[in-house]
Design a protein around this motif. Structure first.
Motif, short mmCIF file in Angstrom:
data_model
loop_
_atom_site.label_atom_id
_atom_site.label_comp_id
_atom_site.label_asym_id
_atom_site.label_seq_id
_atom_site.Cartn_x
_atom_site.Cartn_y
_atom_site.Cartn_z
N LYS A 138 16.64 13.95 -50.20
CA LYS A 138 17.33 13.59 -48.96
C LYS A 138 16.78 14.43 -47.82
N GLU A 139 16.60 13.80 -46.67
CA GLU A 139 16.06 14.49 -45.50
C GLU A 139 17.10 15.43 -44.90
N ASN A 140 16.67 16.63 -44.54
CA ASN A 140 17.53 17.58 -43.85
C ASN A 140 17.34 17.38 -42.34
N PRO A 141 18.36 16.88 -41.63
CA PRO A 141 18.18 16.53 -40.22
C PRO A 141 18.38 17.69 -39.25
N TYR A 142 18.84 18.85 -39.73
CA TYR A 142 19.27 19.92 -38.83
C TYR A 142 18.14 20.90 -38.48
N TYR A 143 16.98 20.36 -38.15
CA TYR A 143 15.83 21.21 -37.86
C TYR A 143 16.02 22.03 -36.59
N PHE A 144 16.83 21.57 -35.68
CA PHE A 144 16.96 22.21 -34.36
C PHE A 144 17.62 23.58 -34.41
N GLU A 145 18.20 23.99 -35.58
CA GLU A 145 18.72 25.35 -35.67
C GLU A 145 17.69 26.29 -36.29
N PHE A 209 21.34 25.05 -43.55
CA PHE A 209 20.66 26.09 -42.79
C PHE A 209 19.27 26.43 -43.34
N ASP A 210 18.68 25.48 -44.02
CA ASP A 210 17.37 25.70 -44.64
C ASP A 210 16.29 26.11 -43.64
N TYR A 211 16.31 25.52 -42.45
CA TYR A 211 15.27 25.79 -41.46
C TYR A 211 15.36 27.23 -40.94
N LEU A 212 16.57 27.67 -40.61
CA LEU A 212 16.75 29.03 -40.12
C LEU A 212 16.47 30.04 -41.22
N LYS A 266 25.65 24.75 -37.78
CA LYS A 266 24.45 23.91 -37.83
C LYS A 266 24.26 23.11 -36.55
N TYR A 267 25.37 22.89 -35.83
CA TYR A 267 25.30 22.13 -34.57
C TYR A 267 26.56 22.39 -33.77
N ASP A 268 26.40 22.54 -32.47
CA ASP A 268 27.53 22.63 -31.55
C ASP A 268 27.12 21.87 -30.30
N GLY A 269 27.81 20.77 -30.03
CA GLY A 269 27.42 19.89 -28.93
C GLY A 269 27.50 20.51 -27.56
N ASN A 270 28.23 21.62 -27.43
CA ASN A 270 28.35 22.29 -26.14
C ASN A 270 27.52 23.56 -26.06
N MET A 271 26.66 23.76 -27.05
CA MET A 271 25.81 24.95 -27.08
C MET A 271 24.35 24.52 -27.14
N SER A 272 23.53 25.08 -26.27
CA SER A 272 22.10 24.74 -26.30
C SER A 272 21.51 25.17 -27.64
N PHE A 273 20.41 24.54 -28.03
CA PHE A 273 19.81 24.84 -29.33
C PHE A 273 19.32 26.29 -29.40
N ASP A 274 18.78 26.82 -28.32
CA ASP A 274 18.32 28.21 -28.36
C ASP A 274 19.50 29.17 -28.45
N ASP A 275 20.62 28.84 -27.80
CA ASP A 275 21.82 29.67 -27.93
C ASP A 275 22.40 29.57 -29.34
N LEU A 276 22.30 28.39 -29.94
CA LEU A 276 22.77 28.21 -31.31
C LEU A 276 21.97 29.09 -32.27
N ILE A 277 20.65 29.09 -32.10
CA ILE A 277 19.79 29.93 -32.93
C ILE A 277 20.16 31.40 -32.77
#
Length: 292
Positions: A138-145, A209-212, A266-277
């Motif tokens: 299965k594809e892991n879609p949460y690459y942006f973190e 959280f595989d990507y992080l 893994k995702y917060d719609g009100n937080m930028s991806f860099d801030d999430l990281i």
């Protein structure tokens, strides 16, 4: 009569000289001047707010940028109609994740009127991770973190906008470089603490959280169907050096009160991806402070 005629000649000459002297050469023969180039104005739409914030890092206030959703559930449950298709088709750029994070994306893109619109898959050039579910991949879609995946996605934003507005290529390049430098500088603050995390074993309850984890080089084990206490015993783990990584967006029925637990997002719609990281990196490295 001759006197009057002479005076009229003098006035005519003076008037002619006056026009030549005081007329603005920049306003003369405008039809023969090169056409002044105006900045291109793009209408850009993203699927979610964090993607919108990525685009704003590149374009600043130069173009019109909009987003469709912020909440993850709204994205997954979205049902488009003709009005949405028409509105998005009128944009210059449509930017989307390019994974199962938007399960409707492929059919939606197929409905768009392929005229002026550019369709940008942020995962282009990215090596997406997969995980096993009951024997199937299965594809892991949460690459942006993930740190490196985010940088690739931001590069794709920059390249797409440069392609549409080549006159301002250097401007977008500078903004991109500044954004990457800013992120690197902020992560570097935690570099020593990140290295110290190697003394811990992290137990994950899922693959969100595989990507992080990969980027930080953490020592990770994934919990199988056993109880945590049994898993620890079988794998001969030191409970005092074990940290459970839990998804802060999800509930669990397991009793984690006896263990050291870190809630990642893994995702917060009100937080930028860099801030999430940076948020996830910070809560992970807080372990060093707590146990020092």
């Amino acid at each position: 009569m001759k006197k009057i005629t002479f005076v009229m000649i003098i006035i005519t000459i003076a008037f002619s000289l006056g026009i030549g002297l005081f007329s603005n050469p920049l306003l003369a023969n405008t039809e023969n001047n090169p056409k002044i180039l105006r900045d291109k104005y793009l209408n850009i739409i993203t699927v979610n707010k964090p993607q919108y914030q990525m685009v704003k890092k590149i374009v600043k206030d130069k173009h019109n940028v909009q987003y469709m959703f912020s909440n993850e559930n709204d994205i997954k449950e979205f049902k488009y109609n003709k009005d949405v298709i028409e509105n998005v088709s009128n944009m210059d750029l449509f930017i989307y994740t390019g994974t199962t994070f938007e399960p409707w994306a492929n059919s939606f893109i197929g409905e768009l009127e392929k005229g002026n619109i550019g369709i940008i898959n942020l995962s282009r050039g990215m090596r997406l991770l997969n995980y096993d579910v009951n024997g199937s991949s299965k594809e892991n879609p949460y690459y942006f973190e993930g740190i490196e995946a985010y940088k690739i996605a931001l590069y794709n934003v920059k390249a797409a906008i440069q392609d549409r507005d080549p006159e301002n290529r250097e401007y977008y390049e500078e903004n991109y470089n500044n954004a990457i430098k800013e992120l690197n500088d902020k992560i570097d603050v935690y570099s020593k603490k990140i290295e110290s995390l190697n003394s811990y074993t992290f137990l994950t309850l899922n693959n969100n959280f595989d990507y992080l984890i990969k980027d930080l080089g953490l020592n990770v084990l994934k919990l199988d169907n056993r109880e945590i206490s049994e898993f620890i015993k079988i794998n001969n783990l030191d409970k005092n050096k074990l940290v459970i990584l839990k998804d802060g967006t999800e509930q669990t029925s397991m009793d984690l009160s006896k263990y050291s637990v870190v809630n990642l997002w893994k995702y917060d719609g009100n937080m930028s991806f860099d801030d999430l990281i940076l948020y996830n990196v910070e809560v992970l490295t807080d372990l060093i402070v707590e146990n020092s």
